[in-house]
Structure formats: structure tokens, C-alpha cells
Motif scaffolding. Sequence first.
Motif, PDB file in Angstrom:
ATOM      1  N   PHE A  28      24.638 -40.855 -12.395  1.00  0.00           N
ATOM      2  CA  PHE A  28      23.925 -40.577 -11.092  1.00  0.00           C
ATOM      3  C   PHE A  28      23.141 -41.585 -10.752  1.00  0.00           C
ATOM      4  O   PHE A  28      22.916 -42.153  -9.390  1.00  0.00           O
ATOM      5  N   LEU A  29      22.151 -42.272 -11.766  1.00  0.00           N
ATOM      6  CA  LEU A  29      21.176 -43.180 -11.357  1.00  0.00           C
ATOM      7  C   LEU A  29      21.822 -44.727 -11.128  1.00  0.00           C
ATOM      8  O   LEU A  29      21.200 -45.308 -10.120  1.00  0.00           O
ATOM      9  N   LEU A  30      23.068 -44.834 -11.535  1.00  0.00           N
ATOM     10  CA  LEU A  30      23.590 -46.028 -11.606  1.00  0.00           C
ATOM     11  C   LEU A  30      24.648 -46.172 -10.393  1.00  0.00           C
ATOM     12  O   LEU A  30      24.995 -47.506 -10.127  1.00  0.00           O
ATOM     13  N   VAL A  31      24.991 -45.189  -9.468  1.00  0.00           N
ATOM     14  CA  VAL A  31      25.832 -45.072  -8.697  1.00  0.00           C
ATOM     15  C   VAL A  31      24.991 -45.871  -7.498  1.00  0.00           C
ATOM     16  O   VAL A  31      23.985 -45.456  -6.965  1.00  0.00           O
ATOM     17  N   PRO A  32      25.526 -46.894  -6.861  1.00  0.00           N
ATOM     18  CA  PRO A  32      25.086 -47.620  -5.791  1.00  0.00           C
ATOM     19  C   PRO A  32      25.376 -46.975  -4.414  1.00  0.00           C
ATOM     20  O   PRO A  32      26.331 -46.242  -4.178  1.00  0.00           O
ATOM     21  N   GLY A  33      24.310 -47.159  -3.530  1.00  0.00           N
ATOM     22  CA  GLY A  33      24.562 -46.399  -2.222  1.00  0.00           C
ATOM     23  C   GLY A  33      24.125 -44.929  -1.948  1.00  0.00           C
ATOM     24  O   GLY A  33      24.309 -44.577  -0.878  1.00  0.00           O
ATOM     25  N   ILE A  34      23.422 -44.525  -2.734  1.00  0.00           N
ATOM     26  CA  ILE A  34      23.062 -43.271  -2.892  1.00  0.00           C
ATOM     27  C   ILE A  34      21.387 -43.273  -2.472  1.00  0.00           C
ATOM     28  O   ILE A  34      20.801 -43.968  -3.129  1.00  0.00           O
ATOM     29  N   PRO A  35      21.022 -42.507  -1.624  1.00  0.00           N
ATOM     30  CA  PRO A  35      19.576 -42.580  -1.458  1.00  0.00           C
ATOM     31  C   PRO A  35      18.749 -42.122  -2.588  1.00  0.00           C
ATOM     32  O   PRO A  35      19.193 -41.503  -3.401  1.00  0.00           O
ATOM     33  N   GLY A  36      17.560 -42.508  -2.646  1.00  0.00           N
ATOM     34  CA  GLY A  36      16.795 -42.532  -3.938  1.00  0.00           C
ATOM     35  C   GLY A  36      16.342 -40.863  -3.904  1.00  0.00           C
ATOM     36  O   GLY A  36      16.382 -40.316  -5.278  1.00  0.00           O
ATOM     37  N   TRP A  37      16.325 -40.176  -2.901  1.00  0.00           N
ATOM     38  CA  TRP A  37      15.762 -38.772  -2.968  1.00  0.00           C
ATOM     39  C   TRP A  37      16.939 -37.954  -3.591  1.00  0.00           C
ATOM     40  O   TRP A  37      17.021 -37.028  -4.387  1.00  0.00           O
ATOM     41  N   ALA A  38      18.254 -38.363  -3.189  1.00  0.00           N
ATOM     42  CA  ALA A  38      19.626 -37.733  -3.690  1.00  0.00           C
ATOM     43  C   ALA A  38      19.786 -38.164  -5.237  1.00  0.00           C
ATOM     44  O   ALA A  38      20.105 -37.351  -5.915  1.00  0.00           O
ATOM     45  N   LYS A  39      19.211 -39.318  -5.500  1.00  0.00           N
ATOM     46  CA  LYS A  39      19.538 -39.680  -7.070  1.00  0.00           C
ATOM     47  C   LYS A  39      18.584 -38.874  -7.859  1.00  0.00           C
ATOM     48  O   LYS A  39      18.906 -38.357  -8.971  1.00  0.00           O
ATOM     49  N   VAL A  40      17.527 -38.591  -7.481  1.00  0.00           N
ATOM     50  CA  VAL A  40      16.338 -37.662  -8.093  1.00  0.00           C
ATOM     51  C   VAL A  40      17.020 -36.137  -8.291  1.00  0.00           C
ATOM     52  O   VAL A  40      16.867 -35.738  -9.318  1.00  0.00           O
ATOM     53  N   LEU A  41      17.396 -35.676  -7.107  1.00  0.00           N
ATOM     54  CA  LEU A  41      17.824 -34.442  -7.157  1.00  0.00           C
ATOM     55  C   LEU A  41      19.210 -34.316  -7.865  1.00  0.00           C
ATOM     56  O   LEU A  41      19.202 -33.531  -8.783  1.00  0.00           O
ATOM     57  N   LEU A  42      20.245 -35.554  -8.035  1.00  0.00           N
ATOM     58  CA  LEU A  42      21.175 -35.231  -8.835  1.00  0.00           C
ATOM     59  C   LEU A  42      20.954 -35.470 -10.286  1.00  0.00           C
ATOM     60  O   LEU A  42      21.576 -35.065 -11.229  1.00  0.00           O
ATOM     61  N   CYS A  43      19.796 -36.121 -10.680  1.00  0.00           N
ATOM     62  CA  CYS A  43      19.443 -36.239 -11.879  1.00  0.00           C
ATOM     63  C   CYS A  43      18.703 -34.990 -12.345  1.00  0.00           C
ATOM     64  O   CYS A  43      18.524 -34.780 -13.593  1.00  0.00           O
ATOM     65  N   LEU A  44      18.063 -34.300 -11.601  1.00  0.00           N
ATOM     66  CA  LEU A  44      17.074 -33.094 -12.070  1.00  0.00           C
ATOM     67  C   LEU A  44      18.094 -32.149 -12.484  1.00  0.00           C
ATOM     68  O   LEU A  44      17.600 -31.186 -13.574  1.00  0.00           O
ATOM     69  N   ILE A  45      19.264 -31.824 -11.917  1.00  0.00           N
ATOM     70  CA  ILE A  45      20.011 -30.841 -12.291  1.00  0.00           C
ATOM     71  C   ILE A  45      20.547 -31.048 -13.592  1.00  0.00           C
ATOM     72  O   ILE A  45      20.423 -29.879 -14.472  1.00  0.00           O
ATOM     73  N   PRO A  46      21.217 -32.043 -14.036  1.00  0.00           N
ATOM     74  CA  PRO A  46      21.598 -32.091 -15.540  1.00  0.00           C
ATOM     75  C   PRO A  46      20.410 -32.043 -16.508  1.00  0.00           C
ATOM     76  O   PRO A  46      20.444 -31.583 -17.433  1.00  0.00           O
ATOM     77  N   LEU A  47      19.123 -32.849 -16.225  1.00  0.00           N
ATOM     78  CA  LEU A  47      18.123 -32.706 -17.114  1.00  0.00           C
ATOM     79  C   LEU A  47      17.492 -31.065 -17.297  1.00  0.00           C
ATOM     80  O   LEU A  47      17.061 -30.669 -18.267  1.00  0.00           O
ATOM     81  N   ALA A  48      17.645 -30.292 -16.240  1.00  0.00           N
ATOM     82  CA  ALA A  48      17.335 -29.041 -16.221  1.00  0.00           C
ATOM     83  C   ALA A  48      18.539 -28.336 -17.190  1.00  0.00           C
ATOM     84  O   ALA A  48      17.831 -27.467 -17.936  1.00  0.00           O
TER      85      ALA A  48
END
Length: 75
Positions: A28-48
Motif C-alpha cells: 500500500f505504501l509503494l503504490v503510486p498515485g494514492i494520496p498520503g492520507w489514504a496510504k496512512v489509512l490503508l497501512c493502519l488497518i493491516p498493522l492493527a
Amino acid sequence: MKKKKGYLAPVLVVAFIVLYYIGIAVVFLLVPGIPGWAKVLLCLIPLAVCALAIHVLVQRIREIKNGEEDDLEQY
């Protein structure tokens, strides 16, 4: 020796789950074109999910230490 066998399966399962979800977070972090806030949200779910899996592992290890190797005996 029997108690060490009880630790092996839960630790291995949680290790694979944590590695899998960390891999998802990295993708999720390495996918280009995704806004920063969306990357953070998409990373928080798997880390949770990783944090939850580790919490459950700690509870399972405590159960094994207390002699509750088979949870089905409670039902």
C-alpha cells in the motif's frame, strides 16, 4: 517438553500472519498515485491486525503456561 510443542504452532501461525499483513502494508505504501492520507489509512488497518494477532498470541501463551492447552475442555 510438551509445553514447548504447544508454543510452536501459535507462534508460527502468528509469525506468518504478521509477515503477510506487513507485506500488504508495504505494498500500500509503494503504490503510486494514492494520496498520503489514504496510504496512512490503508497501512493502519493491516498493522492493527498485526497488533491484534500478537495480543492473541500473548493470551494463548499465558493459557499454555497455566496448563490450559486445550480450549475445548472449557465447553
